[in-house]
Design a protein around this motif. Structure first.
Motif, PDB file in Angstrom:
ATOM      1  N   UNK A   1       0.895  -1.097   0.073  1.00  0.00           N
ATOM      2  CA  UNK A   1      -0.001   0.187  -0.174  1.00  0.00           C
ATOM      3  C   UNK A   1       0.673   1.332  -0.118  1.00  0.00           C
ATOM      4  N   UNK A   2       1.994   1.156   0.819  1.00  0.00           N
ATOM      5  CA  UNK A   2       2.865   2.228   0.559  1.00  0.00           C
ATOM      6  C   UNK A   2       3.738   2.453  -0.476  1.00  0.00           C
ATOM      7  N   UNK A   3       4.036   1.141  -0.858  1.00  0.00           N
ATOM      8  CA  UNK A   3       4.980   1.071  -2.239  1.00  0.00           C
ATOM      9  C   UNK A   3       4.441   1.565  -3.665  1.00  0.00           C
ATOM     10  N   UNK A   4       3.234   1.114  -3.618  1.00  0.00           N
ATOM     11  CA  UNK A   4       2.357   1.240  -5.180  1.00  0.00           C
ATOM     12  C   UNK A   4       2.400   2.721  -5.337  1.00  0.00           C
ATOM     13  N   UNK A   5       1.988   3.750  -4.891  1.00  0.00           N
ATOM     14  CA  UNK A   5       2.144   5.113  -5.151  1.00  0.00           C
ATOM     15  C   UNK A   5       3.372   5.686  -5.096  1.00  0.00           C
ATOM     16  N   UNK A   6       4.339   4.977  -4.506  1.00  0.00           N
ATOM     17  CA  UNK A   6       5.636   5.923  -4.402  1.00  0.00           C
ATOM     18  C   UNK A   6       6.357   5.894  -5.744  1.00  0.00           C
ATOM     19  N   UNK A   7       7.009   6.869  -6.091  1.00  0.00           N
ATOM     20  CA  UNK A   7       7.765   6.924  -7.446  1.00  0.00           C
ATOM     21  C   UNK A   7       9.379   7.206  -7.172  1.00  0.00           C
ATOM     22  N   UNK A   8       9.738   7.118  -5.984  1.00  0.00           N
ATOM     23  CA  UNK A   8      10.978   7.479  -5.729  1.00  0.00           C
ATOM     24  C   UNK A   8      12.181   5.953  -5.817  1.00  0.00           C
ATOM     25  N   UNK A   9      11.529   4.857  -5.974  1.00  0.00           N
ATOM     26  CA  UNK A   9      12.457   3.745  -6.019  1.00  0.00           C
ATOM     27  C   UNK A   9      12.982   3.066  -4.904  1.00  0.00           C
ATOM     28  N   UNK A  10      13.929   2.383  -4.794  1.00  0.00           N
ATOM     29  CA  UNK A  10      14.536   1.611  -3.516  1.00  0.00           C
ATOM     30  C   UNK A  10      13.405   1.676  -2.476  1.00  0.00           C
ATOM     31  N   UNK A  11      12.601   0.858  -2.701  1.00  0.00           N
ATOM     32  CA  UNK A  11      11.377   0.764  -1.612  1.00  0.00           C
ATOM     33  C   UNK A  11      11.911   0.115  -0.380  1.00  0.00           C
ATOM     34  N   UNK A  12      12.870  -0.694  -0.371  1.00  0.00           N
ATOM     35  CA  UNK A  12      13.368  -1.385   0.885  1.00  0.00           C
ATOM     36  C   UNK A  12      13.775  -0.173   1.694  1.00  0.00           C
ATOM     37  N   UNK A  13      14.843   0.703   1.110  1.00  0.00           N
ATOM     38  CA  UNK A  13      15.259   1.562   1.931  1.00  0.00           C
ATOM     39  C   UNK A  13      14.430   2.797   2.498  1.00  0.00           C
TER      40      UNK A  13
END
Ligand code: NZQ
Ligand code: ZN
Length: 386
Positions: free
Chosen positions: A106-118
């Motif tokens: 849910x947090x990662x889907x709209x994210x546009x910054x990449x590197x979702x782990x960090x």
């Protein structure tokens, strides 16, 4: 005098028999849903069918295969799928791992910054939006259905970390105790141990006259102790399963933790044991908590005595009650079939040294007094080996 606090929990709980049918009342009619689930238990126990029946007419894409202690690598596949399919609602159907994995997505889907782990798991970036989530819970244990936390593992680096954000509160969670009838005994025991330990993390600290929080915590512990044998041995007994399900939810929905010190070192050490050995979450806690109680028995003395008296109905000298508090905790885990000795899980010196190194490198300091560092974690694990 307990500390100032702000309490906020917006999760709508829909509890009881046949409540999955209420899904359409709670998801917008034009939603594009991604249905997330685990390794297939919902396909065997009829829960998947109930969900699909309730959501007839909705636009749904499935994402199954979320493993226990969900891997970032697996979840990123779901994130890609959801982005491609332009999903705008996530429905998690399963245990804590499915719910947690879905919160990460849910947090990662709209994210546009990449590197979702960090950025998302390790918290390096602040995110301001998340895809809405609903949940159908099938395993009473984590409290994930009514909180905004998730615990995510990384296959590549061998790490397991907690994350959280109020954006990740589910909009609603459906808790039908009948969906848990198919659980293997081991998972029921894990769930009891997890809920029990969640209460202890928020209760077994130092006293500050927080009567409501203490007595509420004690009532959850007593209820878990009382219902454990019945719900383990009679999986289809609705009353005891319903009580277990609600106990696990309130153990970690924020109520008992308001304004009081919290420990959480048992969980932090436990996460390392899962990351290094793949041990079930609930079981790692049983290896750590009794030994942590012994290690901290000076600073936790007052609460240990209170716990021995009020939860276990014991009398005696202070020293006797402190010792009994530890022994009763060991006996409880063992009574539900969960060994408390590290040797049972092949945890040896190599693990002790690795946990010590990880905590020291990260400059970790857990516990209500922020004094559980690498040295302390190693001492606690060593006493569980002895
Ligand atoms: O994957 P499927 O096939 O669904 O099978 C699961 C899995 O194998 C099975 N299961 C679940 N419901 C079932 C069922 N089998 C039969 N009938 C059912 N009704 O049970 C197995 C374990 O499931 P899992 O979701 O991994 O267990 P649990 O709910 O204990 O979740 C553990 C995860 O939650 C994290 C843990 O660290 C761990 O990663 N936690 C999350 C927290 C939170 N979000 O607040 C707090 C906790 O302290 C915990 O750390
Ligand atoms: Zn837990």
């Amino acid at each position: 005098m307990f500390n100032n606090f702000t309490f906020y929990n917006p999760v709508k709980i829909i509890f009881g028999k046949n409540t999955i049918a209420q899904l359409p009342k709670n998801i917008p009619a034009n939603a594009r849903i991604m249905l997330t689930y685990g390794g297939g238990s919902i396909l065997k126990n009829g829960v998947y069918e109930q969900v699909k029946e309730a959501l007839k007419g909705y636009d749904i894409v499935d994402f199954g295969g979320i493993e226990a202690n969900p891997y970032y690598e697996t979840l990123m596949k779901g994130v890609e799928l959801a982005r491609e399919a332009k999903v705008d609602f996530l429905l998690a159907v399963g245990g804590g791992s499915v719910l947690d994995g879905t919160k990460f997505m849910a947090a990662a889907i709209p994210s546009t910054e990449g590197d979702e782990w960090n950025n998302i798991v390790c918290g390096k970036a602040k995110y301001k939006t998340a895809t809405p989530i609903g949940a159908v819970l099938t395993l009473p244990a984590t409290g994930s259905e009514m909180n905004y936390y998730a615990v995510i593992s990384n296959k590549g680096s061998g790490e397991k970390f907690g994350m959280g954000n109020p954006l990740l509160f589910p909009k609603f969670s459906i808790l039908d105790p009948e969906t848990t009838f198919s659980l293997p005994k081991r998972q029921v025991a894990n769930g009891i141990a997890d809920a029990f330990t969640h209460v202890m993390e928020q209760y077994m600290t130092y006293a500050l006259n927080a009567e409501i929080q203490d007595r509420f915590a004690e009532s959850i512990l007593k209820s878990l102790i009382e219902i454990a044998p019945k719900t383990l041995n009679e999986p289809t007994d609705y009353e005891s399963r319903a009580n277990l399900m609600w106990a696990a939810t309130v153990a970690l929905n924020g109520w008992i933790g308001v304004g009081v010190p919290q420990d959480w070192a048992t969980h932090q050490i436990g996460h390392e044991l899962t990351a290094l050995h793949g041990i079930d979450h609930g079981r790692t806690l049983a290896v750590v908590l009794p030994h942590l109680m012994r290690y901290k028995s000076d600073s936790k003395k007052e609460k240990m005595i209170q716990y021995a008296k009020r939860v276990w109905d014991l009398n005696g000298t202070d020293e006797e009650l402190v010792e009994a508090a530890i022994q009763k905790t060991i006996d409880f885990y063992e009574s539900i079939g969960i060994p408390t000795k590290a040797s049972h899980y092949d945890i040896g010196m190599e693990t002790v040294n690795e946990v010590k190194k990880r905590f020291t490198d990260r400059k970790s300091s857990f516990g209500e007094n922020a004094d559980i560092d690498g040295e302390a974690a190693a001492a606690i694990l060593l006493s569980s080996i002895a």
